[in-house]
Design a protein around this motif. Sequence first.
Motif, mmCIF file in Angstrom:
data_model
loop_
_atom_site.group_PDB
_atom_site.id
_atom_site.type_symbol
_atom_site.label_atom_id
_atom_site.label_comp_id
_atom_site.label_asym_id
_atom_site.label_seq_id
_atom_site.Cartn_x
_atom_site.Cartn_y
_atom_site.Cartn_z
ATOM 1 N N ILE A 142 0.867 -1.227 0.032
ATOM 2 C CA ILE A 142 -0.077 -0.036 0.069
ATOM 3 C C ILE A 142 0.809 1.198 0.122
ATOM 4 N N ALA A 143 0.363 2.194 -0.609
ATOM 5 C CA ALA A 143 1.221 3.653 -0.874
ATOM 6 C C ALA A 143 0.013 4.764 -0.721
ATOM 7 N N GLY A 144 -0.083 5.742 0.253
ATOM 8 C CA GLY A 144 -1.258 6.561 0.146
ATOM 9 C C GLY A 144 -0.518 7.945 0.647
ATOM 10 N N VAL A 145 -1.637 8.805 0.854
ATOM 11 C CA VAL A 145 -1.354 10.064 1.191
ATOM 12 C C VAL A 145 -2.750 10.381 1.799
ATOM 13 N N SER A 146 -2.645 11.394 3.222
ATOM 14 C CA SER A 146 -3.864 11.656 3.910
ATOM 15 C C SER A 146 -3.674 13.169 4.405
ATOM 16 N N ALA A 147 -4.724 13.691 4.621
ATOM 17 C CA ALA A 147 -4.474 15.094 5.224
ATOM 18 C C ALA A 147 -5.773 15.414 6.261
ATOM 19 N N ASN A 148 -5.671 16.168 7.062
ATOM 20 C CA ASN A 148 -6.755 16.522 7.684
ATOM 21 C C ASN A 148 -6.920 18.279 7.800
ATOM 22 N N GLU A 149 -8.100 18.456 8.450
ATOM 23 C CA GLU A 149 -8.530 19.991 8.362
ATOM 24 C C GLU A 149 -7.577 20.963 9.137
ATOM 25 N N ASP A 150 -6.607 20.458 9.866
ATOM 26 C CA ASP A 150 -5.704 21.366 10.595
ATOM 27 C C ASP A 150 -4.218 21.478 9.596
ATOM 28 N N GLU A 151 -4.636 21.100 8.588
ATOM 29 C CA GLU A 151 -3.361 21.227 7.547
ATOM 30 C C GLU A 151 -2.004 20.408 7.801
ATOM 31 N N ALA A 152 -2.361 19.289 8.668
ATOM 32 C CA ALA A 152 -1.561 18.128 8.788
ATOM 33 C C ALA A 152 -1.581 17.330 7.499
ATOM 34 N N PHE A 153 -0.728 16.700 7.184
ATOM 35 C CA PHE A 153 -0.644 15.749 5.982
ATOM 36 C C PHE A 153 0.502 14.870 6.234
ATOM 37 N N TRP A 154 0.112 13.464 5.615
ATOM 38 C CA TRP A 154 1.164 12.414 5.811
ATOM 39 C C TRP A 154 1.177 11.639 4.669
ATOM 40 N N GLY A 155 2.346 10.910 4.256
ATOM 41 C CA GLY A 155 2.446 9.799 3.316
ATOM 42 C C GLY A 155 2.893 8.607 3.770
ATOM 43 N N TYR A 156 2.608 7.413 3.222
ATOM 44 C CA TYR A 156 2.945 6.258 3.868
ATOM 45 C C TYR A 156 3.296 5.056 2.998
ATOM 46 N N VAL A 157 3.845 4.228 3.273
ATOM 47 C CA VAL A 157 4.170 2.905 2.472
ATOM 48 C C VAL A 157 4.120 1.757 3.320
ATOM 49 N N GLY A 158 3.469 0.735 2.965
ATOM 50 C CA GLY A 158 3.318 -0.276 4.034
ATOM 51 C C GLY A 158 3.052 -1.592 3.268
ATOM 52 N N ALA A 159 2.379 -2.595 3.973
ATOM 53 C CA ALA A 159 1.642 -3.753 3.656
ATOM 54 C C ALA A 159 0.620 -4.029 4.296
ATOM 55 N N ARG A 160 -0.425 -5.006 3.827
ATOM 56 C CA ARG A 160 -1.757 -5.417 4.362
ATOM 57 C C ARG A 160 -1.733 -6.635 3.743
ATOM 58 N N ARG A 161 -2.725 -7.447 4.535
ATOM 59 C CA ARG A 161 -3.200 -8.755 4.218
ATOM 60 C C ARG A 161 -4.604 -8.884 4.473
ATOM 61 N N PRO A 162 -5.443 -9.148 3.563
ATOM 62 C CA PRO A 162 -6.757 -9.744 3.645
ATOM 63 C C PRO A 162 -6.994 -11.105 4.189
ATOM 64 N N PHE A 163 -8.196 -11.353 5.248
ATOM 65 C CA PHE A 163 -8.557 -12.660 5.694
ATOM 66 C C PHE A 163 -9.942 -12.520 5.324
#
Length: 177
Positions: free
Chosen positions: A76-97
């Motif tokens: 997974i790779a993504g970006v998010s932000a909130n209404e307080d002008e904070a933002f973050w990007g991330y890279v990781g892994a996920r596994r569905p069950f």
Amino acid sequence: MKRSNRRPALTFLFSAACFLSVVAASSAPAIAATTPAEDTALALSAGVFDTGGDDVAEAGVEVRLANRLPWGLGVIAGVSANEDEAFWGYVGARRPFALGRSSWRLVPSFAVVGYEQGDGKDLGQALEFRSGLELHYAFESRQTLGVNFYHMSNASLSEVNPGANSLVLVWAIAFGR
């Protein structure tokens, strides 16, 4: 400035997540031993950042690569932000069950995060870690809809480590094969 008590909102959100988990689990006898195949997808999310704390709106976009790595992992790779002008990007892994033979899936994830606080919550440093648990329903149209609860913190690598919890609604649309 006195901070308002946000416990009722946190209790409601946690209760709603637990209710959805119980409904999903009751419709499936057990978590399947096999990993359901998931295609590469684009996921959009919206919800609450820092539940029980500042309770600010959050939105994000994530690319989910098909889970073809060992142990059924997907990148997974993504970006998010909130209404307080904070933002973050991330890279990781996920596994569905899969939850039994149903279309419900439980998906744990872990990611490394780069965080910029803006006018928002001080999480202690730019390097953070995100661990989450998503419960979603997989439609035949190759879309999923669910809720994701995740925690973001720096694992005590900084003296300041308050962490933040988020609860978001996630809609993912598969593309490619």
